[in-house]
Design a protein around this motif. Sequence first.
Motif, PDB file in Angstrom:
ATOM      1  N   MET A 116     -11.418  -2.630  11.384  1.00 22.81           N
ATOM      2  CA  MET A 116     -12.665  -2.367  12.083  1.00 22.81           C
ATOM      3  C   MET A 116     -12.599  -0.950  12.662  1.00 22.81           C
ATOM      4  N   GLU A 117     -13.631  -0.163  12.411  1.00 21.63           N
ATOM      5  CA  GLU A 117     -13.634   1.202  12.932  1.00 21.63           C
ATOM      6  C   GLU A 117     -13.994   1.208  14.416  1.00 21.63           C
ATOM      7  N   GLU A 118     -13.637   2.278  15.073  1.00 16.64           N
ATOM      8  CA  GLU A 118     -13.879   2.410  16.507  1.00 16.64           C
ATOM      9  C   GLU A 118     -15.300   2.829  16.805  1.00 16.64           C
ATOM     10  N   LEU A 119     -15.699   2.612  18.036  1.00 16.23           N
ATOM     11  CA  LEU A 119     -17.005   3.092  18.489  1.00 16.23           C
ATOM     12  C   LEU A 119     -16.998   4.617  18.534  1.00 16.23           C
ATOM     13  N   THR A 120     -18.169   5.197  18.385  1.00 15.05           N
ATOM     14  CA  THR A 120     -18.277   6.653  18.511  1.00 15.05           C
ATOM     15  C   THR A 120     -18.184   7.046  19.983  1.00 15.05           C
ATOM     16  N   VAL A 121     -18.026   8.316  20.215  1.00 18.32           N
ATOM     17  CA  VAL A 121     -17.969   8.824  21.591  1.00 18.32           C
ATOM     18  C   VAL A 121     -19.269   8.491  22.315  1.00 18.32           C
ATOM     19  N   ARG A 122     -20.405   8.666  21.642  1.00 18.05           N
ATOM     20  CA  ARG A 122     -21.698   8.366  22.266  1.00 18.05           C
ATOM     21  C   ARG A 122     -21.828   6.878  22.587  1.00 18.05           C
ATOM     22  N   GLU A 123     -21.389   6.023  21.686  1.00 16.28           N
ATOM     23  CA  GLU A 123     -21.468   4.581  21.936  1.00 16.28           C
ATOM     24  C   GLU A 123     -20.600   4.184  23.136  1.00 16.28           C
ATOM     25  N   LYS A 124     -19.428   4.763  23.224  1.00 16.93           N
ATOM     26  CA  LYS A 124     -18.552   4.494  24.372  1.00 16.93           C
ATOM     27  C   LYS A 124     -19.190   4.996  25.664  1.00 16.93           C
ATOM     28  N   ALA A 125     -19.847   6.149  25.599  1.00 18.52           N
ATOM     29  CA  ALA A 125     -20.511   6.707  26.785  1.00 18.52           C
ATOM     30  C   ALA A 125     -21.669   5.821  27.240  1.00 18.52           C
ATOM     31  N   ILE A 126     -22.385   5.249  26.295  1.00 17.97           N
ATOM     32  CA  ILE A 126     -23.486   4.341  26.642  1.00 17.97           C
ATOM     33  C   ILE A 126     -22.933   3.125  27.378  1.00 17.97           C
ATOM     34  N   LEU A 127     -21.878   2.536  26.858  1.00 21.54           N
ATOM     35  CA  LEU A 127     -21.290   1.376  27.524  1.00 21.54           C
ATOM     36  C   LEU A 127     -20.720   1.744  28.888  1.00 21.54           C
TER      37      LEU A 127
ATOM     38  N   LEU B 291     -30.238  12.045  26.028  1.00 22.45           N
ATOM     39  CA  LEU B 291     -31.130  11.118  25.338  1.00 22.45           C
ATOM     40  C   LEU B 291     -32.341  10.792  26.192  1.00 22.45           C
ATOM     41  N   ALA B 292     -33.450  10.504  25.537  1.00 20.57           N
ATOM     42  CA  ALA B 292     -34.598   9.949  26.245  1.00 20.57           C
ATOM     43  C   ALA B 292     -34.250   8.495  26.585  1.00 20.57           C
ATOM     44  N   PRO B 293     -34.691   8.003  27.727  1.00 21.14           N
ATOM     45  CA  PRO B 293     -34.370   6.619  28.090  1.00 21.14           C
ATOM     46  C   PRO B 293     -34.768   5.588  27.027  1.00 21.14           C
ATOM     47  N   VAL B 294     -35.901   5.790  26.371  1.00 27.19           N
ATOM     48  CA  VAL B 294     -36.322   4.844  25.334  1.00 27.19           C
ATOM     49  C   VAL B 294     -35.285   4.777  24.218  1.00 27.19           C
ATOM     50  N   ARG B 295     -34.805   5.927  23.760  1.00 26.35           N
ATOM     51  CA  ARG B 295     -33.795   5.966  22.697  1.00 26.35           C
ATOM     52  C   ARG B 295     -32.491   5.347  23.175  1.00 26.35           C
ATOM     53  N   TYR B 296     -32.126   5.620  24.424  1.00 25.92           N
ATOM     54  CA  TYR B 296     -30.916   5.052  25.011  1.00 25.92           C
ATOM     55  C   TYR B 296     -30.955   3.527  24.939  1.00 25.92           C
ATOM     56  N   TYR B 297     -32.069   2.941  25.357  1.00 28.02           N
ATOM     57  CA  TYR B 297     -32.172   1.488  25.368  1.00 28.02           C
ATOM     58  C   TYR B 297     -32.219   0.913  23.957  1.00 28.02           C
ATOM     59  N   GLN B 298     -32.747   1.641  22.999  1.00 27.89           N
ATOM     60  CA  GLN B 298     -32.701   1.200  21.602  1.00 27.89           C
ATOM     61  C   GLN B 298     -31.251   1.141  21.122  1.00 27.89           C
ATOM     62  N   LEU B 299     -30.496   2.195  21.406  1.00 28.51           N
ATOM     63  CA  LEU B 299     -29.091   2.242  21.005  1.00 28.51           C
ATOM     64  C   LEU B 299     -28.270   1.162  21.728  1.00 28.51           C
ATOM     65  N   LEU B 300     -28.542   0.985  23.006  1.00 24.02           N
ATOM     66  CA  LEU B 300     -27.832  -0.032  23.785  1.00 24.02           C
ATOM     67  C   LEU B 300     -28.105  -1.420  23.222  1.00 24.02           C
ATOM     68  N   ASN B 301     -29.348  -1.710  22.906  1.00 22.28           N
ATOM     69  CA  ASN B 301     -29.691  -3.021  22.371  1.00 22.28           C
ATOM     70  C   ASN B 301     -28.956  -3.283  21.061  1.00 22.28           C
ATOM     71  N   ALA B 302     -28.862  -2.278  20.206  1.00 21.94           N
ATOM     72  CA  ALA B 302     -28.119  -2.429  18.950  1.00 21.94           C
ATOM     73  C   ALA B 302     -26.628  -2.644  19.224  1.00 21.94           C
ATOM     74  N   LEU B 303     -26.106  -1.964  20.228  1.00 22.76           N
ATOM     75  CA  LEU B 303     -24.683  -2.117  20.570  1.00 22.76           C
ATOM     76  C   LEU B 303     -24.355  -3.538  21.025  1.00 22.76           C
ATOM     77  N   LEU B 304     -25.295  -4.190  21.675  1.00 22.90           N
ATOM     78  CA  LEU B 304     -25.037  -5.540  22.180  1.00 22.90           C
ATOM     79  C   LEU B 304     -24.769  -6.530  21.049  1.00 22.90           C
ATOM     80  N   ASP B 305     -25.217  -6.202  19.848  1.00 24.83           N
ATOM     81  CA  ASP B 305     -24.980  -7.066  18.691  1.00 24.83           C
ATOM     82  C   ASP B 305     -23.802  -6.593  17.840  1.00 24.83           C
TER      83      ASP B 305
END
Length: 75
Positions: free
Chosen positions: A1-12, A35-49
């Motif tokens: 399994m590959e690691e999260l990106t730096v941006r994904e880790k920063a979001i978490l 990031l715009a907050p809307v884009r942030y929440y889109q990325l966060l929602n995808a990360l939750l899955d």
Amino acid sequence: MEELTVREKAILALEERGFPGPGAKERAIRERLGLAPVRYYQLLNALLDDPRALAHAPVTVNRLRRVRESRRAER
């Protein structure tokens, strides 16, 4: 399994913090992640899955999943 990106880790990491007052989180999203907050929440929602996110920050991901599910149930 590959690691999260730096941006994904920063979001978490941002979700692990508390924010004082209204607008503080949105300001932090713009300033720290560029990031715009809307884009942030889109990325966060995808990360939750994403199983990589769960492995990286299980407490945070599980908490946010519960919040998401309770909001869906309210609708």
